[in-house]
Design a protein around this motif. Structure first.
Motif, PDB file in Angstrom:
ATOM      1  N   ASN A   1       2.730 -16.108  -7.733  1.00 13.91           N
ATOM      2  CA  ASN A   1       2.886 -15.809  -9.160  1.00 13.91           C
ATOM      3  C   ASN A   1       2.700 -14.517  -9.725  1.00 13.91           C
ATOM      4  N   LYS A   2       2.593 -13.680  -8.987  1.00 12.00           N
ATOM      5  CA  LYS A   2       2.876 -12.013  -9.227  1.00 12.00           C
ATOM      6  C   LYS A   2       1.319 -11.636  -9.590  1.00 12.00           C
ATOM      7  N   ALA A   3       0.379 -12.539  -9.341  1.00  9.40           N
ATOM      8  CA  ALA A   3      -1.062 -11.832  -9.401  1.00  9.40           C
ATOM      9  C   ALA A   3      -1.209 -10.690  -8.552  1.00  9.40           C
ATOM     10  N   VAL A   4      -2.054  -9.864  -9.000  1.00 12.93           N
ATOM     11  CA  VAL A   4      -2.276  -8.524  -8.193  1.00 12.93           C
ATOM     12  C   VAL A   4      -3.657  -8.482  -8.124  1.00 12.93           C
ATOM     13  N   VAL A   5      -4.171  -8.306  -6.784  1.00 15.40           N
ATOM     14  CA  VAL A   5      -5.693  -8.122  -6.646  1.00 15.40           C
ATOM     15  C   VAL A   5      -5.773  -6.631  -5.957  1.00 15.40           C
ATOM     16  N   GLU A   6      -6.530  -5.712  -6.469  1.00 18.82           N
ATOM     17  CA  GLU A   6      -6.477  -4.630  -5.877  1.00 18.82           C
ATOM     18  C   GLU A   6      -7.740  -4.401  -4.985  1.00 18.82           C
ATOM     19  N   VAL A   7      -7.614  -4.274  -3.591  1.00 20.77           N
ATOM     20  CA  VAL A   7      -8.780  -4.379  -2.667  1.00 20.77           C
ATOM     21  C   VAL A   7      -8.677  -2.731  -1.823  1.00 20.77           C
ATOM     22  N   GLU A   8      -9.861  -2.189  -1.681  1.00 16.52           N
ATOM     23  CA  GLU A   8     -10.195  -1.237  -1.068  1.00 16.52           C
ATOM     24  C   GLU A   8     -11.397  -0.985  -0.171  1.00 16.52           C
ATOM     25  N   GLY A   9     -11.424  -0.597   0.929  1.00 16.83           N
ATOM     26  CA  GLY A   9     -12.606  -0.303   1.766  1.00 16.83           C
ATOM     27  C   GLY A   9     -11.836  -0.272   3.253  1.00 16.83           C
ATOM     28  N   THR A  10     -12.853  -0.641   4.132  1.00 20.21           N
ATOM     29  CA  THR A  10     -12.390  -0.321   5.750  1.00 20.21           C
ATOM     30  C   THR A  10     -11.220  -1.233   5.923  1.00 20.21           C
TER      31      THR A  10
ATOM     32  N   ASN B   1       0.811  -1.296  -0.110  1.00 19.65           N
ATOM     33  CA  ASN B   1       0.034   0.231   0.203  1.00 19.65           C
ATOM     34  C   ASN B   1       0.800   1.114  -0.092  1.00 19.65           C
ATOM     35  N   ASP B   2       0.002   2.225  -0.336  1.00 19.39           N
ATOM     36  CA  ASP B   2       0.877   3.586  -0.373  1.00 19.39           C
ATOM     37  C   ASP B   2       0.602   4.285   1.128  1.00 19.39           C
ATOM     38  N   VAL B   3       1.628   4.188   1.746  1.00 19.67           N
ATOM     39  CA  VAL B   3       1.554   4.474   3.197  1.00 19.67           C
ATOM     40  C   VAL B   3       1.277   6.079   3.524  1.00 19.67           C
ATOM     41  N   SER B   4       1.473   6.735   2.388  1.00 23.09           N
ATOM     42  CA  SER B   4       1.357   8.200   2.688  1.00 23.09           C
ATOM     43  C   SER B   4      -0.123   8.316   2.693  1.00 23.09           C
ATOM     44  N   GLU B   5      -0.968   7.425   2.213  1.00 24.19           N
ATOM     45  CA  GLU B   5      -2.425   7.557   1.983  1.00 24.19           C
ATOM     46  C   GLU B   5      -2.965   6.760   3.513  1.00 24.19           C
ATOM     47  N   ALA B   6      -2.451   5.793   3.753  1.00 24.72           N
ATOM     48  CA  ALA B   6      -3.279   4.739   4.583  1.00 24.72           C
ATOM     49  C   ALA B   6      -2.836   5.058   6.360  1.00 24.72           C
ATOM     50  N   MET B   7      -1.751   5.477   6.486  1.00 22.51           N
ATOM     51  CA  MET B   7      -1.537   5.377   8.069  1.00 22.51           C
ATOM     52  C   MET B   7      -2.610   6.134   8.700  1.00 22.51           C
ATOM     53  N   GLY B   8      -2.773   5.687   9.991  1.00 23.10           N
ATOM     54  CA  GLY B   8      -3.713   6.321  10.791  1.00 23.10           C
ATOM     55  C   GLY B   8      -5.101   6.258  10.472  1.00 23.10           C
ATOM     56  N   LYS B   9      -5.539   6.017   9.208  1.00 17.51           N
ATOM     57  CA  LYS B   9      -6.913   5.853   8.563  1.00 17.51           C
ATOM     58  C   LYS B   9      -7.680   4.541   8.998  1.00 17.51           C
ATOM     59  N   ASP B  10      -9.055   4.714   8.791  1.00 14.59           N
ATOM     60  CA  ASP B  10      -9.727   3.449   9.137  1.00 14.59           C
ATOM     61  C   ASP B  10      -9.917   2.725   7.841  1.00 14.59           C
ATOM     62  N   THR B  11      -9.441   3.422   6.784  1.00 17.69           N
ATOM     63  CA  THR B  11      -9.549   2.494   5.421  1.00 17.69           C
ATOM     64  C   THR B  11      -8.197   2.482   5.033  1.00 17.69           C
ATOM     65  N   ASN B  12      -8.197   1.506   3.950  1.00 21.05           N
ATOM     66  CA  ASN B  12      -6.903   1.119   3.096  1.00 21.05           C
ATOM     67  C   ASN B  12      -7.252   1.101   1.876  1.00 21.05           C
ATOM     68  N   HIS B  13      -6.224   1.007   0.873  1.00 20.18           N
ATOM     69  CA  HIS B  13      -6.370   0.777  -0.339  1.00 20.18           C
ATOM     70  C   HIS B  13      -4.887  -0.074  -0.831  1.00 20.18           C
ATOM     71  N   VAL B  14      -5.214  -1.424  -0.994  1.00 21.11           N
ATOM     72  CA  VAL B  14      -3.982  -2.221  -1.046  1.00 21.11           C
ATOM     73  C   VAL B  14      -3.795  -2.876  -2.297  1.00 21.11           C
ATOM     74  N   TYR B  15      -2.802  -3.565  -2.740  1.00 23.91           N
ATOM     75  CA  TYR B  15      -2.637  -4.619  -3.622  1.00 23.91           C
ATOM     76  C   TYR B  15      -2.243  -5.889  -2.951  1.00 23.91           C
ATOM     77  N   ILE B  16      -3.082  -7.043  -3.278  1.00 24.45           N
ATOM     78  CA  ILE B  16      -2.485  -8.191  -2.694  1.00 24.45           C
ATOM     79  C   ILE B  16      -2.042  -9.094  -3.932  1.00 24.45           C
ATOM     80  N   ILE B  17      -0.229  -9.263  -3.555  1.00 24.96           N
ATOM     81  CA  ILE B  17       0.366  -9.928  -4.571  1.00 24.96           C
ATOM     82  C   ILE B  17       0.656 -11.303  -4.274  1.00 24.96           C
ATOM     83  N   SER B  18       0.623 -12.331  -4.956  1.00 26.92           N
ATOM     84  CA  SER B  18       0.914 -13.559  -4.553  1.00 26.92           C
ATOM     85  C   SER B  18       2.164 -14.065  -5.520  1.00 26.92           C
TER      86      SER B  18
END
Ligand code: CTP
Length: 390
Positions: A364-373, A345-362
């Motif tokens: 095999n390099k598959a990337v899943v974008e997840v956003e929410g609380t 995640n981009d920590v400049s956006e997420a730190m301290g907040k109740d929401t997050n916007h992340v990329y889950i990467i396994s």
């Protein structure tokens, strides 16, 4: 979710009004049953107005062809008694059906039956109440233990009504599906603090919210959970299996490595300091010189150590705190540290907040974008780990 809230005549009854309000805010449909004595303490009109719901007190009330106790017991997914007096507990433990609350409870056949005992300490500790509480648990009721502290009667002891947030959380744990049942998960959270002298330290802005959300949600989904936490201002979920508090990266390293072998999934969410002062001054450093140069040394990399040692089917998950090239840098860390999943995640956006916007990467390099609380992101991450690896 349909909830029947049974209210008996404990003096904490006024708190049950707020519990009802919180249940409604969760979006639950609630109907209330009050015992006759409860209705003498707080008017059913208050419950009805706050919950915008029906309140029943009388088994013999005419409800256009309804038999109230059988209909309510069929309608409800969850039956909660809060506050539960010693008298109501005794009746429920022994199958009495002498008022609408006990009759409905007797007809309620689902497993989500929850009781919140609240009373004077001596009544709570009386062997007959102790026995009744044991019996009621054998009968399948979940008991949320009362807290210790000042009681309405002026005494101090066990018997206090718990916070309503805690009751809501307890209900959620009981009713949620348990896809992680049987899994053992260790989570790290929060920042670390690296001491310079007795009053100063180096740390970072991590609030610990993401790691705490993962630990809490993992428990709700049925896992056995250990949380290793750096210093945070958060309330520790009371229902985790183990909570270990640490301050420094070194302490976190030792506590995690000592336990890691006993867990199937290791999720390193903590913002561990990369460098710590090479030595800690025993006394407070005085403001004498114009310049102060601190020597910093690298801390042990906990995630990399876990990646190196992982055996069998153990899953190691890391977080990548980035401010640029988020996905690319995260993939580099995943490979370098030999782990299975990285959450970037981009920590400049997420730190301290109740929401997050992340990329889950396994791997095999598959990337899943997840956003929410942070709770939603935690759930998505845990379910994906479980689906893909367990
Ligand atoms: N981590 C760790 N031990 C450290 C430092 C980091 O276990 N001493 C873990 C974090 O918990 C996280 C992952 O490594 O899961 C990545 O942390 P991050 O700060 O993003 O990266 P670093 O490896 O520290 O690299 P850099 O600071 O150069 O980006």
């Amino acid at each position: 979710m349909n909830v029947v809230l049974g209210v008996s005549s404990g003096i904490a009854i006024y708190k049950a009004v707020d519990l009802l309000s919180k249940m409604r805010k969760e979006g639950w449909d609630v109907q209330v049953i009050m015992t006759e004595n409860a209705a003498k303490l707080v008017s059913p009109v208050v419950f009805s107005a706050v919950g915008n719901c029906r309140v029943f007190t009388d088994t013999y009330e005419i409800e256009s062809g309804w038999i109230i106790h059988t209909e309510l017991s069929k309608w409800a997914d969850v039956f909660v008694v809060a506050p539960a007096t010693a008298n109501t507990i005794a009746k429920l433990a022994n199958g009495f059906a002498d008022n609408l609350l006990t009759t409905t409870a007797l007809a309620f056949q689902k497993s989500s039956k929850i009781i919140v005992p609240t009373m004077n300490t001596r009544m709570y500790e009386n062997p007959v109440t102790v026995d009744n509480l044991k019996r009621i648990q054998q009968l399948g009721w979940y008991v949320l233990e009362p807290e210790s502290g000042h009681l309405a009667c002026g005494e101090v002891g066990k018997g206090r009504y718990p916070d309503n947030e805690k009751i809501i959380e307890f209900i959620k744990i009981i009713v949620s599906e348990k896809p992680l049942a049987g899994r053992r998960i260790l989570v790290t959270a929060g920042p670390t603090q690296e001491e310079i002298d007795p009053v100063r330290f180096i740390s970072n802005h991590s609030s610990g919210k993401m790691g705490y959300a993962i630990a809490r949600v993992a428990k709700m989904l049925g896992a056995q959970v250990c949380l290793v936490s750096g210093p945070t201002c958060l309330t520790v979920p009371y229902f985790l299996d183990e909570v270990v508090f640490v301050r420094s990266a070194n302490e976190m390293y030792h506590e995690v490595l000592e336990r890691a072998g006993g867990y199937d999934i290791l999720i390193m969410c903590a913002a561990v300091a990369d460098y710590a002062p090479s030595s800690r001054s025993a006394g407070k450093i005085k403001k004498i010189e114009d310049k102060l140069i601190l020597e910093l040394v690298k801390t042990p990399d906990i995630l990399a150590a876990l990646g190196q040692r992982k055996k069998g089917n153990q899953i190691v998950v890391g977080f990548a705190a980035e401010t640029e090239h988020v996905v690319e840098n995260a993939i580099e860390k995943l490979v370098k540290k030999n782990i299975d999943v990285i959450v970037a995640n981009d920590v400049s956006e997420a730190m301290g907040k109740d929401t997050n916007h992340v990329y889950i990467i396994s791997r095999n390099k598959a990337v899943v974008e997840v956003e929410g609380t942070k709770d939603e992101v935690a759930k998505e991450l845990l379910l994906r780990i479980c689906e893909n690896f367990c």
